[in-house]
Design a protein around this motif. Structure first.
Motif, PDB file in Angstrom:
ATOM      1  N   UNK A  60      -5.999  -7.855  19.070  1.00 20.59           N
ATOM      2  CA  UNK A  60      -4.989  -7.868  17.984  1.00 20.59           C
ATOM      3  C   UNK A  60      -5.677  -7.604  16.706  1.00 20.59           C
ATOM      4  N   UNK A  61      -5.182  -6.831  15.957  1.00 25.48           N
ATOM      5  CA  UNK A  61      -5.607  -6.443  14.405  1.00 25.48           C
ATOM      6  C   UNK A  61      -4.372  -6.557  13.539  1.00 25.48           C
ATOM      7  N   UNK A  62      -4.922  -6.814  12.362  1.00 23.46           N
ATOM      8  CA  UNK A  62      -4.165  -7.012  11.032  1.00 23.46           C
ATOM      9  C   UNK A  62      -4.442  -5.763  10.549  1.00 23.46           C
ATOM     10  N   UNK A  63      -3.356  -4.750  10.010  1.00 25.07           N
ATOM     11  CA  UNK A  63      -3.531  -3.407   9.532  1.00 25.07           C
ATOM     12  C   UNK A  63      -2.881  -3.554   8.196  1.00 25.07           C
ATOM     13  N   UNK A  64      -3.580  -3.111   6.933  1.00 24.74           N
ATOM     14  CA  UNK A  64      -2.713  -2.887   5.903  1.00 24.74           C
ATOM     15  C   UNK A  64      -2.725  -1.542   5.530  1.00 24.74           C
ATOM     16  N   UNK A  65      -1.400  -1.348   4.697  1.00 25.14           N
ATOM     17  CA  UNK A  65      -1.193  -0.046   4.288  1.00 25.14           C
ATOM     18  C   UNK A  65      -0.325  -0.466   2.684  1.00 25.14           C
ATOM     19  N   UNK A  66      -0.621   0.547   2.057  1.00 25.94           N
ATOM     20  CA  UNK A  66      -0.048   0.758   0.547  1.00 25.94           C
ATOM     21  C   UNK A  66       1.366   0.957   0.557  1.00 25.94           C
ATOM     22  N   UNK A  67       2.085   0.193  -0.177  1.00 27.85           N
ATOM     23  CA  UNK A  67       3.736   0.473  -0.342  1.00 27.85           C
ATOM     24  C   UNK A  67       3.687   1.700  -1.223  1.00 27.85           C
ATOM     25  N   UNK A  68       4.709   2.634  -0.740  1.00 28.91           N
ATOM     26  CA  UNK A  68       4.829   3.867  -1.630  1.00 28.91           C
ATOM     27  C   UNK A  68       5.841   3.406  -2.948  1.00 28.91           C
ATOM     28  N   UNK A  69       5.862   4.176  -3.967  1.00 30.68           N
ATOM     29  CA  UNK A  69       6.901   3.936  -5.000  1.00 30.68           C
ATOM     30  C   UNK A  69       6.304   3.179  -6.107  1.00 30.68           C
TER      31      UNK A  69
END
Length: 69
Positions: A60-69
């Motif tokens: 199980x991994x937590x994945x982070x991503x940048x929100x666009x806009x």
């Protein structure tokens, strides 16, 4: 320009071979639909046993991503 905002999701990748492959499977599959993935954190490692041997790794991994806009 405003400071970036990030979102985090939790995924579980699997592999019959290794923990690393399970992580790569989770990241690879999620990158098909989630853009701008920037980091991950392993939060749990477990596995499935069949006939006295490891049959599958589950990570199980937590994945982070940048929100666009």
């Amino acid at each position: 320009m405003s400071d970036p905002v990030y979102k985090m999701i939790e995924l579980t990748g699997t592999s019959p071979t290794s923990v690393e492959e399970a992580v790569n499977n989770a990241i690879g599959r999620s990158s098909e639909t989630v853009r701008q993935i920037g980091w991950f954190e392993v939060v749990e490692i477990r596995g499935r046993v069949e006939n006295g041997s490891v049959a599958q790794w589950q990570v199980t991994v937590k994945v982070g991503f940048k929100l666009e806009g």
